[in-house]
Design an enzyme around this catalytic site. Structure first.
Site, PDB file in Angstrom:
ATOM      1  N   TYR A 147     -30.835   7.455 -10.356  1.00  0.00           N
ATOM      2  CA  TYR A 147     -32.002   8.261 -10.707  1.00  0.00           C
ATOM      3  C   TYR A 147     -32.876   7.526 -11.729  1.00  0.00           C
ATOM      4  CZ  TYR A 147     -35.006  11.982 -12.248  1.00  0.00           C
ATOM      5  OH  TYR A 147     -36.111  12.724 -12.546  1.00  0.00           O
ATOM      6  N   TRP A 155     -37.361   6.726 -13.027  1.00  0.00           N
ATOM      7  CA  TRP A 155     -38.778   6.647 -12.688  1.00  0.00           C
ATOM      8  C   TRP A 155     -39.221   5.270 -12.243  1.00  0.00           C
ATOM      9  CZ3 TRP A 155     -43.591   9.485 -13.567  1.00  0.00           C
ATOM     10  CH2 TRP A 155     -43.403  10.866 -13.497  1.00  0.00           C
TER      11      TRP A 155
HETATM   12  N1  LIG Z   1     -32.693  15.584 -23.712  1.00  0.00           N
HETATM   13  C1  LIG Z   1     -33.500  15.432 -22.670  1.00  0.00           C
HETATM   14  N2  LIG Z   1     -33.199  14.528 -21.724  1.00  0.00           N
HETATM   15  C2  LIG Z   1     -34.021  14.347 -20.676  1.00  0.00           C
HETATM   16  C3  LIG Z   1     -35.214  15.092 -20.549  1.00  0.00           C
HETATM   17  C4  LIG Z   1     -35.504  16.071 -21.542  1.00  0.00           C
HETATM   18  O1  LIG Z   1     -36.510  16.797 -21.470  1.00  0.00           O
HETATM   19  N3  LIG Z   1     -34.633  16.185 -22.592  1.00  0.00           N
HETATM   20  N4  LIG Z   1     -36.034  14.886 -19.478  1.00  0.00           N
HETATM   21  C5  LIG Z   1     -35.426  14.422 -18.264  1.00  0.00           C
HETATM   22  C6  LIG Z   1     -36.433  14.047 -17.276  1.00  0.00           C
HETATM   23  S1  LIG Z   1     -37.537  15.276 -16.816  1.00  0.00           S
HETATM   24  C7  LIG Z   1     -36.473  12.836 -16.689  1.00  0.00           C
HETATM   25  S2  LIG Z   1     -37.531  12.594 -15.367  1.00  0.00           S
HETATM   26  C8  LIG Z   1     -35.552  11.755 -17.099  1.00  0.00           C
HETATM   27  C9  LIG Z   1     -36.203  10.369 -17.104  1.00  0.00           C
HETATM   28  O2  LIG Z   1     -35.237   9.397 -17.095  1.00  0.00           O
HETATM   29  P1  LIG Z   1     -35.510   7.938 -16.496  1.00  0.00           P
HETATM   30  O3  LIG Z   1     -36.392   8.013 -15.315  1.00  0.00           O
HETATM   31  O4  LIG Z   1     -34.202   7.259 -16.322  1.00  0.00           O
HETATM   32  O5  LIG Z   1     -36.300   7.268 -17.696  1.00  0.00           O
HETATM   33  P2  LIG Z   1     -37.181   5.962 -17.753  1.00  0.00           P
HETATM   34  O6  LIG Z   1     -37.246   5.589 -19.179  1.00  0.00           O
HETATM   35  O7  LIG Z   1     -38.452   6.177 -17.043  1.00  0.00           O
HETATM   36  O8  LIG Z   1     -36.297   4.883 -17.010  1.00  0.00           O
HETATM   37  C10 LIG Z   1     -36.801   3.987 -16.121  1.00  0.00           C
HETATM   38  C11 LIG Z   1     -36.118   2.639 -16.329  1.00  0.00           C
HETATM   39  O9  LIG Z   1     -36.511   1.776 -15.255  1.00  0.00           O
HETATM   40  C12 LIG Z   1     -36.863   0.493 -15.761  1.00  0.00           C
HETATM   41  N5  LIG Z   1     -37.824  -0.106 -14.798  1.00  0.00           N
HETATM   42  C13 LIG Z   1     -39.158   0.023 -14.746  1.00  0.00           C
HETATM   43  N6  LIG Z   1     -39.648  -0.649 -13.683  1.00  0.00           N
HETATM   44  C14 LIG Z   1     -38.607  -1.197 -13.039  1.00  0.00           C
HETATM   45  C15 LIG Z   1     -38.469  -1.967 -11.842  1.00  0.00           C
HETATM   46  O10 LIG Z   1     -39.430  -2.310 -11.156  1.00  0.00           O
HETATM   47  N7  LIG Z   1     -37.202  -2.300 -11.487  1.00  0.00           N
HETATM   48  C16 LIG Z   1     -36.120  -1.955 -12.220  1.00  0.00           C
HETATM   49  N8  LIG Z   1     -34.915  -2.321 -11.794  1.00  0.00           N
HETATM   50  N9  LIG Z   1     -36.227  -1.242 -13.355  1.00  0.00           N
HETATM   51  C17 LIG Z   1     -37.444  -0.852 -13.748  1.00  0.00           C
HETATM   52  C18 LIG Z   1     -37.417   0.751 -17.125  1.00  0.00           C
HETATM   53  O11 LIG Z   1     -37.299  -0.404 -17.927  1.00  0.00           O
HETATM   54  C19 LIG Z   1     -36.545   1.944 -17.606  1.00  0.00           C
HETATM   55  O12 LIG Z   1     -35.411   1.495 -18.292  1.00  0.00           O
HETATM   56  O13 LIG Z   1     -35.028  12.027 -18.411  1.00  0.00           O
HETATM   57  C20 LIG Z   1     -34.403  13.301 -18.456  1.00  0.00           C
HETATM   58  N10 LIG Z   1     -33.694  13.435 -19.703  1.00  0.00           N
HETATM   59  N1  LIG Z   2     -46.409  11.244 -22.117  1.00  0.00           N
HETATM   60  C1  LIG Z   2     -45.479  11.578 -21.229  1.00  0.00           C
HETATM   61  N2  LIG Z   2     -45.802  12.445 -20.224  1.00  0.00           N
HETATM   62  C2  LIG Z   2     -44.845  12.823 -19.337  1.00  0.00           C
HETATM   63  C3  LIG Z   2     -43.533  12.298 -19.386  1.00  0.00           C
HETATM   64  C4  LIG Z   2     -43.229  11.398 -20.454  1.00  0.00           C
HETATM   65  O1  LIG Z   2     -42.095  10.913 -20.581  1.00  0.00           O
HETATM   66  N3  LIG Z   2     -44.217  11.065 -21.338  1.00  0.00           N
HETATM   67  N4  LIG Z   2     -42.590  12.687 -18.460  1.00  0.00           N
HETATM   68  C5  LIG Z   2     -43.044  13.297 -17.220  1.00  0.00           C
HETATM   69  C6  LIG Z   2     -41.926  14.036 -16.609  1.00  0.00           C
HETATM   70  S1  LIG Z   2     -40.702  13.139 -15.866  1.00  0.00           S
HETATM   71  C7  LIG Z   2     -41.843  15.377 -16.586  1.00  0.00           C
HETATM   72  S2  LIG Z   2     -40.552  16.136 -15.799  1.00  0.00           S
HETATM   73  C8  LIG Z   2     -42.896  16.198 -17.176  1.00  0.00           C
HETATM   74  C9  LIG Z   2     -42.350  17.404 -17.950  1.00  0.00           C
HETATM   75  O2  LIG Z   2     -43.424  18.162 -18.331  1.00  0.00           O
HETATM   76  P1  LIG Z   2     -43.285  19.431 -19.226  1.00  0.00           P
HETATM   77  O3  LIG Z   2     -42.354  20.409 -18.652  1.00  0.00           O
HETATM   78  O4  LIG Z   2     -44.658  19.885 -19.475  1.00  0.00           O
HETATM   79  O5  LIG Z   2     -42.721  18.825 -20.584  1.00  0.00           O
HETATM   80  P2  LIG Z   2     -41.461  19.143 -21.467  1.00  0.00           P
HETATM   81  O6  LIG Z   2     -41.732  18.385 -22.708  1.00  0.00           O
HETATM   82  O7  LIG Z   2     -40.243  18.874 -20.723  1.00  0.00           O
HETATM   83  O8  LIG Z   2     -41.522  20.707 -21.775  1.00  0.00           O
HETATM   84  C10 LIG Z   2     -42.716  21.372 -22.112  1.00  0.00           C
HETATM   85  C11 LIG Z   2     -42.545  22.262 -23.309  1.00  0.00           C
HETATM   86  O9  LIG Z   2     -41.644  23.307 -23.038  1.00  0.00           O
HETATM   87  C12 LIG Z   2     -41.320  23.858 -24.287  1.00  0.00           C
HETATM   88  N5  LIG Z   2     -40.051  24.555 -24.207  1.00  0.00           N
HETATM   89  C13 LIG Z   2     -38.817  24.033 -24.132  1.00  0.00           C
HETATM   90  N6  LIG Z   2     -37.893  25.019 -24.078  1.00  0.00           N
HETATM   91  C14 LIG Z   2     -38.576  26.190 -24.142  1.00  0.00           C
HETATM   92  C15 LIG Z   2     -38.198  27.567 -24.122  1.00  0.00           C
HETATM   93  O10 LIG Z   2     -37.026  27.938 -24.034  1.00  0.00           O
HETATM   94  N7  LIG Z   2     -39.198  28.483 -24.173  1.00  0.00           N
HETATM   95  C16 LIG Z   2     -40.509  28.134 -24.258  1.00  0.00           C
HETATM   96  N8  LIG Z   2     -41.417  29.098 -24.254  1.00  0.00           N
HETATM   97  N9  LIG Z   2     -40.879  26.847 -24.285  1.00  0.00           N
HETATM   98  C17 LIG Z   2     -39.935  25.890 -24.226  1.00  0.00           C
HETATM   99  C18 LIG Z   2     -41.260  22.733 -25.265  1.00  0.00           C
HETATM  100  O11 LIG Z   2     -41.921  23.101 -26.461  1.00  0.00           O
HETATM  101  C19 LIG Z   2     -41.958  21.604 -24.524  1.00  0.00           C
HETATM  102  O12 LIG Z   2     -42.956  21.005 -25.294  1.00  0.00           O
HETATM  103  O13 LIG Z   2     -43.720  15.427 -18.041  1.00  0.00           O
HETATM  104  C20 LIG Z   2     -44.212  14.246 -17.433  1.00  0.00           C
HETATM  105  N10 LIG Z   2     -45.180  13.693 -18.338  1.00  0.00           N
HETATM  106 MO   LIG Z   3     -38.970  14.420 -15.215  1.00  0.00          MO
END
Ligand SMILES: Nc1nc2c(c(=O)[nH]1)N[C@H]1C(S)=C(S)[C@@H](COP(=O)(O)OP(=O)(O)OC[C@H]3O[C@@H](n4cnc5c(=O)[nH]c(N)nc54)[C@H](O)[C@@H]3O)O[C@H]1N2
Ligand SMILES: Nc1nc2c(c(=O)[nH]1)N[C@H]1C(S)=C(S)[C@@H](COP(=O)(O)OP(=O)(O)OC[C@H]3O[C@@H](n4cnc5c(=O)[nH]c(N)nc54)[C@H](O)[C@@H]3O)O[C@H]1N2
Ligand SMILES: [Mo]
Length: 765
Positions: A111, A113
């Protein structure tokens, strides 16, 4: 001479300055009204000290082989080797594992991005390669909105379609009076759209709503989850209490006769069961506004006024994706639909929207037609692992578990291959993941940087970054086509993702089933011609490849600029039924009820976060949220200048309410230690009244940097996932529940350790 060139990433386009194959810096693209500051990480990270430059192998694995299980992953030095040697090791090990244990012992759920790019997308490359080799165990779902993926097909329809069909902001500006946002709509999240975004429109689109007089209410623990320009009223509920708040509102509407009985009867099933539950007929608890106020900390009379306002106005209810990344995360989603159904505005410009801001395109635009994509082939292995269960799978081979109404069995994994993700940032309970990662015989990681995931591998393959190989991008949701010329030289012997697998195919004498005998450049021609054909079918003529790759972004049109979610269904539910068993909105689902999961019953149900019901909160009184960082994409380019400039004494900032800080003698800018039973980490204290009391907010994505000499392997850097539990939302969708973490914190007065994970690991010569 300095040259100007385009850069394309998930967070948008940029203008790079390049000198002799070296990236100097990346600025904004003139067409983008709201360019992403994340571009400010690219040059410094790509030229930084953390790049993987040569293939590398963990010492004990290299010396003693996979079966000795010698040494501990994550704590051992590496040996840099030639590509020939690395390919030889990979080929031999792949053959051994397949022969001894079969393809069902290879986990490549991988998994993550990765980077934008239709060809070099890391997971597609890895999957196609392994499919040609007989298959692998995949993962299902995502970390972003897994509860929505699991629940929504039972209640409305496939969640991914819901994102595309979201009511457009333009329509909201014209027709909606009031937007009630659970979790706000954080502008920082709208920087990003999967696969790339041409222009950032969300901020402008929402500002236009405010200018048109739309009122916004921000029900979020974080004030800044609503943009300042919206002038939103801030009503912060305790995290995890949204379901109760929505139930209180729904109960009030029904009790006062402000609900839309006609809508409930014509368009939904199960409203009687819901009503009985809200009025306490099934469990003796009346879910009224006093009950909701007790659980959420909000004021009952303010909520009553809000309910009346919602009934009297054209109202859009929105719920962020973040809210469902929590214990029982299905419930606030189901209750969002239920509350909107009680108001009866679904299918009009009001109603509800789940996941606005989950990408920067939702509500602004959608893709008119698909772009060519690298074919992954067919996977002969059927077994898979729900994405957030990877540690369970590694720790409990062959054990059974529940998922989505079926009884499943974990495979017996011997080899793990990760490309394009960083589980040692994204997975919950990283100390547990470390244990799980000791189990396989071999771990392979393709990476640009020496992230903690790379450090937990046996074989690390150096990968070229997006700016170092030629490709093109087309966001999944964004209407643009984006050229990605190679503008910088990869460091050391790093190769593009495609070239790595093509070289391995050659080395293994597999014939041409992976590459079809084509170079990367020839594949790009093929994918671009596919895109042009698709464009022609939609009446668009795209330029030939050479013009496209040398040119600027191409913007396409939103196919449905006036889109209102579920308007066809509302107009005629018989002619346009939903794909649920009843064809209607299922406020009660017999299918889900029949699964018999007490953590996800047959209708929206109130369940307190586990840390509250099991008493953890007494010892760890602060609820920790850990959402998406403004300064980077998850963990990507965390070592870049912009991300680093926002840290505090090198640590990730944690937002603390001044009152919580005062009780603990913490000042703004102090280094603090967060801890609970799972682990501990350092972070930089940022005192702010933007976060509600009792809640701390630690951004995700600081590269995990464990100190093995410190208690609980304390993380030096501030990765929240050393503190999160690894239990799931529910057995229905097995989604991650990272937002339900309870912690305590104190000022850190010890000697401050340096950050090591932004530099090279230890190598043996
Ligand atoms: N506590 C907590 N944990 C969370 C979340 C949260 O809200 N709270 N959010 C979750 C969510 S929504 C998501 S989507 C995940 C994201 O988790 P990830 O998608 O695993 O996070 P990234 O940092 O985007 O990791 C991408 C990795 O791919 C590498 N990369 C980039 N380009 C390439 C390429 O071309 N080839 C290869 N081999 N590698 C490459 C980058 O260097 C990076 O290390 O985290 C989750 N974890
Ligand atoms: N700059 C930037 N943008 C991103 C990403 C990134 O890594 N960086 N990641 C992308 C990815 S993979 C994803 S999945 C999306 C996620 O997009 P979002 O869902 O919009 O982002 P999050 O930060 O996961 O959560 C949004 C907000 O939910 C609120 N929240 C958390 N728990 C609760 C709760 O119990 N109740 C209420 N009312 N609010 C709560 C928190 O305050 C948080 O700021 O963003 C995408 N956009
Ligand atoms: Mo995500």
């Amino acid at each position: 001479m300095t040259k100007l060139a385009i850069t394309v990433n998930h967070w948008g386009v940029g203008r790079a300055r390049v000198l002799d194959g070296k990236l100097l810096d990346v600025g904004s693209h003139p067409a983008d009204a709201a360019p992403s500051p994340i571009n400010g990480n690219i040059a410094s990270s790509l030229n930084g000290d953390a790049r993987v430059r040569y293939p590398a192998v963990r010492k004990s694995w290299l010396e003693q082989g996979p079966l000795a299980r010698a040494g501990e992953r994550g704590r051992e030095p590496f040996v840099e080797v030639s590509w020939d040697k690395a390919l030889e090791l990979l080929a031999t090990e792949l053959d051994r594992v397949r022969q001894q244990h079969g393809n069902e012992s290879i986990y490549a759920g991988s998994y993550g991005w990765s980077s934008a790019g239709r060809l070099h997308h890391a997971q597609s490359q890895l999957k196609r390669f392994l499919n040609v080799c007989g298959g692998f165990v995949r993962s299902e779902g995502n970390y972003s909105y897994n509860a929505a993926l699991g629940l929504m097909p039972h209640v409305i329809k496939n969640y991914r379609e819901m994102v595309v069909e979201a009511t457009r902001w333009k329509v909201v500006a014209e027709q909606v009076d009031l937007v009630v946002m659970f979790g706000g709509i954080p502008m920082r999240s709208t920087q990003v759209s999967d696969g790339g975004i041409g222009r950032h429109r969300a901020a402008d689109d929402m500002r236009a709503c405010a200018e048109a007089g739309v009122r916004f209410i921000n029900l979020s623990p974080l004030r800044t989850d609503a943009a300042d320009e919206l002038g939103a009223e801030w009503l912060p509920p305790r995290p995890g209490s949204d379901t109760a708040v929505m139930m209180g509102l729904a109960h009030y509407l029904m009790a006062e006769g402000l609900h839309d009985q006609g809508f409930l009867e014509r368009y939904t099933v199960g409203h009687e069961q819901v009503r009985a539950y809200l009025f306490g007929e099934t469990d003796g608890i009346v879910k009224d506004l006093h009950w909701a106020a007790d659980l959420s900390g909000l004021d009952a009379s303010r909520l009553a006024a809000l309910a009346r306002d919602m009934a009297a106005s054209r109202t859009l209810i929105t719920t962020t994706a973040g809210i469902q990344r929590a214990d029982f995360g299905e419930q606030p989603l189901w209750m969002t639909v239920t509350l909107a159904a009680v108001l009866g505005q679904i299918g009009q410009a009001g109603g509800f929207g789940i996941g606005y801001a989950v990408n920067g395109s939702i509500g602004s635009s959608a893709r008119p037609y698909r772009a060519g994509s690298f074919p992954q082939g067919c996977n002969p292995v059927e077994n898979f692992v729900p994405v957030a269960m990877v540690a369970d799978a590694l720790l409990h081979p062959n054990e059974e578990y529940d998922y989505a109404g079926t009884r499943m069995r974990f495979p017996d994994i011997r080899m793990v291959w990760w490309a394009g993700g960083n589980p040692f940032h994204h997975a919950q309970d990283l100390n547990r993941l470390r244990q799980a990662f000791q189990r396989p015989e071999t771990v392979i990681v393709n990476e640009m940087n020496w992230t903690s995931t790379a450090r937990h591998a046996d074989i690390v393959l150096p990968v070229a970054a997006a700016e170092e190989r030629m490709d093109f991008a087309a966001g999944k949701y964004d209407p643009a086509l984006l050229p990605m010329p190679a503008i910088a030289e990869p460091p050391g012997e790093a190769m593009s993702e495609y070239d790595i697998f093509a070289a391995l195919e050659q080395h293994m004498n597999m014939g041409n089933r992976f590459s079809e005998g084509l170079s990367a450049r020839q594949w790009l021609d093929r994918l671009w011609e596919e895109t042009r054909d698709e464009a022609r079918r939609h009446g668009d003529e795209l330029p030939p490849w050479d013009d496209f790759i040398a040119g600027d972004i191409i913007e396409l049109k939103d196919p449905e600029p006036q889109r209102i979610f579920l308007s066809e269904f509302r107009a005629d539910p018989q002619a346009s039924p939903l794909p649920t068993p009843s064809g209607l909105i299922e406020l009660y689902s017999q299918t889900i009820a029949d699964f018999g999961y007490e953590d996800c019953p047959g209708h929206a149900t109130w369940m307190a976060p586990r840390g509250i019901s099991n008493g953890d909160v007494k010892r760890f009184p602060l609820q920790m949220l850990s959402g998406q960082p403004a300064t980077r994409l998850h963990s990507q380019l965390d070592n870049g200048d912009y991300s680093r400039s926002c840290k505090i004494q090198g640590r990730e900032p944690v937002l603390i309410h001044p009152e919580d800080a005062r009780l603990r003698n913490i000042l703004d800018g102090d280094v603090v230690e967060l801890f609970n039973d799972k682990g501990r980490c350092l972070a930089g204290a940022r005192l702010t009244t933007d976060v509600m009391p009792g809640v701390v907010f630690l951004w995700t994505g600081a590269w995990y940097d464990p100190d093995f000499d410190a208690p609980q392997h304390r993380d030096r850097h501030g990765n929240p996932n050393v503190l999160t539990h690894d239990l799931r939302t529910s057995r229905l969708s097995q989604g991650p529940a990272s937002h339900s973490a309870f912690v305590e914190l104190s000022r850190f007065d010890g000697e401050l350790p340096g950050i090591r994970v932004h530099s090279q690991p230890e190598f043996l010569g």
